[in-house]
Design an enzyme around this catalytic site. Structure first.
Site, short mmCIF file in Angstrom:
data_model
loop_
_atom_site.label_atom_id
_atom_site.label_comp_id
_atom_site.label_asym_id
_atom_site.label_seq_id
_atom_site.Cartn_x
_atom_site.Cartn_y
_atom_site.Cartn_z
N HIS A 1 0.84 -1.21 0.00
CA HIS A 1 0.00 0.00 0.00
C HIS A 1 0.88 1.26 0.00
O HIS A 1 0.64 2.19 -0.75
CB HIS A 1 -0.86 0.07 1.26
CG HIS A 1 -1.91 -1.00 1.40
ND1 HIS A 1 -2.06 -1.76 2.53
CD2 HIS A 1 -2.87 -1.42 0.55
CE1 HIS A 1 -3.07 -2.59 2.38
NE2 HIS A 1 -3.58 -2.42 1.18
N LYS B 1 -15.60 -6.76 7.02
CA LYS B 1 -16.69 -7.00 7.96
C LYS B 1 -16.22 -7.00 9.41
O LYS B 1 -16.78 -6.34 10.25
CB LYS B 1 -17.41 -8.29 7.61
CG LYS B 1 -18.29 -8.09 6.40
CD LYS B 1 -19.23 -9.26 6.17
CE LYS B 1 -19.93 -9.14 4.83
NZ LYS B 1 -19.32 -9.94 3.77
N ARG C 1 -1.99 -6.17 -8.44
CA ARG C 1 -1.03 -7.24 -8.16
C ARG C 1 -1.12 -8.27 -9.28
O ARG C 1 -0.94 -7.93 -10.43
CB ARG C 1 -1.31 -7.84 -6.78
CG ARG C 1 -0.86 -6.95 -5.66
CD ARG C 1 -1.45 -7.33 -4.34
NE ARG C 1 -2.88 -7.07 -4.32
CZ ARG C 1 -3.65 -7.15 -3.23
NH1 ARG C 1 -3.13 -7.52 -2.10
NH2 ARG C 1 -4.93 -6.87 -3.31
N SER D 1 -3.02 -7.48 3.17
CA SER D 1 -3.24 -7.31 4.61
C SER D 1 -3.65 -8.64 5.24
O SER D 1 -3.22 -8.97 6.35
CB SER D 1 -4.34 -6.28 4.87
OG SER D 1 -3.97 -5.04 4.36
P1 ADP Z 1 -5.97 -5.74 0.57
O1 ADP Z 1 -6.32 -6.19 -0.80
O2 ADP Z 1 -4.55 -6.03 0.97
O3 ADP Z 1 -6.98 -6.00 1.65
P2 ADP Z 1 -6.96 -3.06 0.36
O4 ADP Z 1 -8.35 -3.44 0.06
O5 ADP Z 1 -6.73 -2.24 1.57
O6 ADP Z 1 -5.92 -4.22 0.46
O7 ADP Z 1 -6.31 -2.41 -0.91
C1 ADP Z 1 -6.25 -1.06 -1.17
C2 ADP Z 1 -5.53 -0.86 -2.49
O8 ADP Z 1 -4.17 -1.25 -2.37
C3 ADP Z 1 -6.08 -1.68 -3.64
O9 ADP Z 1 -5.98 -0.89 -4.81
C4 ADP Z 1 -5.13 -2.82 -3.75
O10 ADP Z 1 -5.09 -3.34 -5.06
C5 ADP Z 1 -3.83 -2.17 -3.38
N1 ADP Z 1 -2.88 -3.10 -2.85
C6 ADP Z 1 -3.06 -3.95 -1.83
N2 ADP Z 1 -1.94 -4.68 -1.61
C7 ADP Z 1 -1.04 -4.27 -2.55
C8 ADP Z 1 0.30 -4.65 -2.87
N3 ADP Z 1 0.91 -5.62 -2.20
N4 ADP Z 1 0.93 -4.02 -3.89
C9 ADP Z 1 0.28 -3.06 -4.57
N5 ADP Z 1 -0.98 -2.66 -4.34
C10 ADP Z 1 -1.63 -3.26 -3.34
#
Ligand code: ADP
Length: 160
Positions: free
Chosen positions: A17, A41, A89, A127
């Site tokens: 992120h 959730k 990803r 995450s």
């Molecule tokens: P996760 O998919 O890890 O639960 P989020 O929903 O918080 O993460 O994702 C927020 C944004 O960050 C999304 O656009 C997701 O594609 C991106 N993202 C999550 N993990 C990565 C990563 N390892 N590398 C690049 N972008 C990421």
């Protein structure tokens, strides 16, 4: 001023992120990292904790952190954002992200969705993976920013 939104659940923020947020901040005048409440959730961290952790590990002058529990395009419209920036990803992200991008475009034609390719080393970082590894006693220091490592370890061990 070109404003971009980086939305997500950030439960917790990972180095993947952080990389996307910082690269977005290089491309746009202002970035709003938007912690969405409706996407997880039963989160490990509260919205306030997630926002606080992002603030502690992203130190760029043009990055703000906010939270919202409504429709993303409504927030974008209200805040004059021109782009929603998502990290991509593996191919597995693509279908869902593309659906979301098309939906958002129909709801609010002025908004663009921009995809930034994840770095190779972050391709499999999420995450949920961090939480799983940490709960099982694995070392997550290579996955989350150093500033929040203790918070993640303590919470995964159920200490606070
Ligand atoms: P996760 O998919 O890890 O639960 P989020 O929903 O918080 O993460 O994702 C927020 C944004 O960050 C999304 O656009 C997701 O594609 C991106 N993202 C999550 N993990 C990565 C990563 N390892 N590398 C690049 N972008 C990421």
């Amino acid at each position: 001023m070109k404003i971009a939104i980086c939305p997500g659940s950030f439960d917790p923020v990972t180095l993947g992120h952080k990389d996307i947020i910082e690269r977005t901040a290089e491309l746009f005048d202002k970035v709003i990292v938007l912690v969405m409440s409706n996407s997880v959730k039963s989160p490990l961290f509260s919205l306030e904790e997630r926002m606080d952790m992002i603030k502690r590990c992203v130190n760029m002058g043009n990055v703000e952190v906010d939270t919202y529990n409504g429709l993303l395009v409504n927030y974008a419209r209200e805040n004059n954002a021109v782009a929603i920036v998502k990290g991509l990803r593996a191919v597995s992200d693509f279908d869902y992200e593309f659906q979301q991008a098309l939906t958002n475009k129909s709801l609010y034609p002025e908004i663009e969705t921009v995809f930034i390719a994840a770095r190779g080393e972050n391709m499999f970082l999420s995450s949920s993976m961090v939480k799983e590894v940490c709960r099982l006693g694995g070392d997550v220091s290579q996955f989350v920013p150093g500033e929040i490592l203790d918070d993640v370890i303590k919470r995964c061990k159920g200490e606070k």
